[in-house]
Design a protein around this motif. Structure first.
Motif, PDB file in Angstrom:
ATOM      1  N   TYR A   1       0.795  -1.226   0.000  1.00  0.00           N
ATOM      2  CA  TYR A   1       0.000   0.000   0.000  1.00  0.00           C
ATOM      3  C   TYR A   1       0.832   1.282   0.000  1.00  0.00           C
ATOM      4  CZ  TYR A   1      -3.746  -3.228   1.101  1.00  0.00           C
ATOM      5  OH  TYR A   1      -4.645  -4.266   1.054  1.00  0.00           O
ATOM      6  N   ALA A   2       2.144   1.153  -0.038  1.00  0.00           N
ATOM      7  CA  ALA A   2       3.005   2.336   0.087  1.00  0.00           C
ATOM      8  C   ALA A   2       2.748   3.361  -1.008  1.00  0.00           C
ATOM      9  CB  ALA A   2       4.472   1.911   0.082  1.00  0.00           C
ATOM     10  N   ASP A   3       2.483   2.906  -2.205  1.00  0.00           N
ATOM     11  CA  ASP A   3       2.321   3.831  -3.327  1.00  0.00           C
ATOM     12  C   ASP A   3       0.872   3.965  -3.798  1.00  0.00           C
ATOM     13  OD1 ASP A   3       5.074   4.434  -3.574  1.00  0.00           O
ATOM     14  OD2 ASP A   3       5.401   2.500  -4.555  1.00  0.00           O
TER      15      ASP A   3
ATOM     16  N   PHE B   1      -2.394   6.256   5.961  1.00  0.00           N
ATOM     17  CA  PHE B   1      -1.652   5.011   5.861  1.00  0.00           C
ATOM     18  C   PHE B   1      -0.344   5.186   6.624  1.00  0.00           C
ATOM     19  CE2 PHE B   1       1.813   2.823   3.439  1.00  0.00           C
ATOM     20  CZ  PHE B   1       1.547   1.549   3.872  1.00  0.00           C
ATOM     21  N   ASN B   2      -0.028   4.210   7.459  1.00  0.00           N
ATOM     22  CA  ASN B   2       1.197   4.250   8.256  1.00  0.00           C
ATOM     23  C   ASN B   2       2.038   3.026   7.898  1.00  0.00           C
ATOM     24  OD1 ASN B   2       3.210   4.238  10.210  1.00  0.00           O
ATOM     25  ND2 ASN B   2       1.851   5.102  11.773  1.00  0.00           N
ATOM     26  N   LYS B   3       3.108   3.244   7.160  1.00  0.00           N
ATOM     27  CA  LYS B   3       3.910   2.126   6.665  1.00  0.00           C
ATOM     28  C   LYS B   3       4.594   1.364   7.790  1.00  0.00           C
ATOM     29  CE  LYS B   3       7.519   0.965   3.326  1.00  0.00           C
ATOM     30  NZ  LYS B   3       8.444   1.470   2.286  1.00  0.00           N
TER      31      LYS B   3
ATOM     32  N   GLY C   1      -2.168   0.051  12.083  1.00  0.00           N
ATOM     33  CA  GLY C   1      -2.476   1.316  12.758  1.00  0.00           C
ATOM     34  C   GLY C   1      -3.003   2.387  11.822  1.00  0.00           C
ATOM     35  N   SER C   2      -3.059   2.083  10.542  1.00  0.00           N
ATOM     36  CA  SER C   2      -3.689   2.999   9.595  1.00  0.00           C
ATOM     37  C   SER C   2      -5.173   3.098   9.931  1.00  0.00           C
ATOM     38  CB  SER C   2      -3.518   2.477   8.164  1.00  0.00           C
ATOM     39  OG  SER C   2      -2.158   2.244   7.858  1.00  0.00           O
ATOM     40  N   GLY C   3      -5.794   4.164   9.544  1.00  0.00           N
ATOM     41  CA  GLY C   3      -7.183   4.295   9.966  1.00  0.00           C
ATOM     42  C   GLY C   3      -7.991   5.348   9.256  1.00  0.00           C
ATOM     43  N   VAL C   4      -9.213   5.495   9.718  1.00  0.00           N
ATOM     44  CA  VAL C   4     -10.207   6.432   9.196  1.00  0.00           C
ATOM     45  C   VAL C   4     -10.837   7.142  10.383  1.00  0.00           C
ATOM     46  CG1 VAL C   4     -12.363   6.665   7.914  1.00  0.00           C
ATOM     47  CG2 VAL C   4     -10.697   4.923   7.238  1.00  0.00           C
ATOM     48  N   HIS C   5     -10.985   8.441  10.261  1.00  0.00           N
ATOM     49  CA  HIS C   5     -11.614   9.202  11.344  1.00  0.00           C
ATOM     50  C   HIS C   5     -12.545  10.242  10.752  1.00  0.00           C
ATOM     51  CE1 HIS C   5     -11.422  12.445  14.653  1.00  0.00           C
ATOM     52  NE2 HIS C   5     -12.331  11.532  14.985  1.00  0.00           N
TER      53      HIS C   5
END
Length: 480
Positions: free
Chosen positions: A380-382, A451-453, A458-462
């Protein structure tokens, strides 16, 4: 509106006059000019255009340069008119393809050795007359003539419009033959060289007799139909566009897809769009190139908001000015100013029938993609965006970041860790979308995801992130 009526209407730009070239000082000079440089005619229809002649011998006048497959224009020297007829079919009597557009040239002589000419662009083109007033108009068909009301704001307040001009466009020649015609903005969307439609965004301004800007409208040239089922995502009674306002795509398969999907940026409560970055990975990113109607570069400026600049009137008259503020502060210092709301306001930037989303439109969306696995970070990095899901319905939300309240620069790199040169290490990205909710003084509610590589789960939506209103962020329109 009657198609023949449109065929008889011509764009009112400055007259296209060829300068006479004199071979000696005793030779006569003269001029020829059409009432306007362009005319749009429906298939099989005729249009009559007047011309002016000064110092030109009537017996020397003639017509040349007719587009392939078009009938020879009829020149009426006594009435000083020329009548053209657009081909009805796609081929001529010999089976050859007819031209959709071209140039007709009127020639004559002033004296013995001075030739003068005037050129008229003609196109066999349908006319799309936008009936509803808004701050944004979609133009999705190439080779088409578009018009909309130039004398009123979306709320019906009258404008003393004397002329119209391109404030900025994302590429040269995006729209052509812009004019004020019978109280309407009139322009032509040409066919592209590589693709049928030359896509991009433009801002058209209405000016009074003194040359002061009164209002502006966003023209969104894109192969996109938000009224089509595939153009929207519908869930829980909310119908939302599948792409950002001003976006030329809705994909993240390549860096080109990502950049095309960002769309435009808006300070909270302003109708004026700001162009996106010149690269898909923006850390203090510069703006993409912009051009005026003469194909010259124009640039975004910044100005600190204060009692003079921080008003809707000032914002309307300065659409290329990003109004800066302090952290969690407002670009607008005007007490009680009308901005955005759940009921569409005069400053809403969405097309007719659409409005800026309220927080409920973003409620319940979760990341639909698997965040586990050893390769998740690289996977998902790119991507610069998530496929999100609500009640089994999925849609791509692109990580376009925001324009920073301090200087207007674009940043979509996420770094909530202590400063340690971590941003590029983590290769993270972040996305924000404005909502209509004014959370508290100086801030408004935004839909936020990241997104947290270094910690993919720990990636998320708020939903409900408080952001200073001076930030510039994307908009996703919902159906009224």
């Amino acid at each position: 509106m009657n198609m023949k009526g449109f065929a008889r209407r011509v764009l009112a730009l400055a007259c296209a006059t060829a300068l006479a070239v004199s071979c000696n000082k005793d030779d006569a000079s003269g001029s020829l000019s059409f009432a306007a440089p362009a005319v749009f005619v429906a298939a099989g229809e005729r249009a009559t255009v007047s011309y002016a002649a000064s110092g030109v011998a009537a017996s020397s006048l003639g017509v040349s340069g007719t587009p392939d497959g078009w009938e020879e224009p009829v020149l009426d020297v006594a009435a000083r008119t020329i009548t053209i007829k657009a081909p009805l079919g796609d081929t001529d009597a010999d089976g050859k393809k007819v031209a959709e557009s071209g140039t007709i040239t009127l020639t004559g002589r002033a004296g013995e050795r001075t030739a003068v000419t005037a050129k008229l662009f003609v196109a066999r083109a349908a006319t799309v007359a936008h009936a509803d007033r808004s701050n944004c108009y979609l133009a999705s068909q190439p080779g088409t003539h578009y018009t909309f009301d130039a004398l009123h704001r979306p709320d019906g307040v009258q404008l003393a419009t004397a002329s119209v001009e391109i404030v900025w466009q994302s590429r040269t020649g995006l729209i052509e033959y812009l004019a004020l015609e019978d109280g309407r903005v009139s322009f032509y969307v040409p066919e592209g060289t590589d693709d049928p439609l030359k896509e991009g965004n433009a801002l058209i301004g209405a000016y009074d007799k003194r040359g002061d800007l009164l209002w502006s409208w966003h023209v969104w040239v894109a192969d996109y139909d938000p009224e089509a089922p595939e153009g929207v995502v519908s869930t829980d009674g909310v119908t939302m566009m599948r792409r950002n306002l001003g976006a030329l795509g809705a994909a993240n398969g390549t860096s080109e897809d990502i950049l095309a999907s960002y769309g435009l940026y808006y300070q909270w409560g302003r109708k004026e769009p700001f162009i996106g970055p010149n690269t898909y990975q923006a850390s203090q990113g510069a703006s993409a190139a912009m051009y005026n109607g003469k194909s010259r570069r124009v640039y975004l400026t910044t100005e600190a908001s204060d009692a003079k600049t921080g008003t809707q009137e000032y914002a309307v008259r300065h659409p290329l000015t990003f109004l800066t503020a302090e952290k969690d502060a407002d670009w607008c210092a005007e007490s009680g100013a009308v901005r955005w709301a759940q009921t569409k306001t005069v400053y809403d930037p969405c097309p007719a029938g659409w409005r800026v989303a309220d927080p409920s439109a973003f409620a319940g969306w979760i990341i639909a993609e698997p965040l586990d696995g050893a390769d998740a970070a690289d996977r998902y990095a790119d991507k610069f965006g998530w496929q999100l899901e609500r009640n089994g319905v999925q849609a791509l939300f692109i990580g376009a970041g925001y324009r920073l309240y301090l200087d207007g620069k674009i940043n979509n790199i996420y770094d909530n860790l202590p400063v340690r040169n971590a941003a590029m290490d983590m290769q993270p990205w972040t996305g924000y979308y404005w909502t209509t909710e004014a959370a508290s003084a100086g801030v408004a509610s935004a839909f936020y995801f990241w997104f947290n590589k270094s910690d993919v789960p720990g990636s998320g939506v708020h939903n409900g992130e408080a952001m200073g209103r001076a930030n510039g962020m994307p908009v996703r329109c919902v159906k009224e």
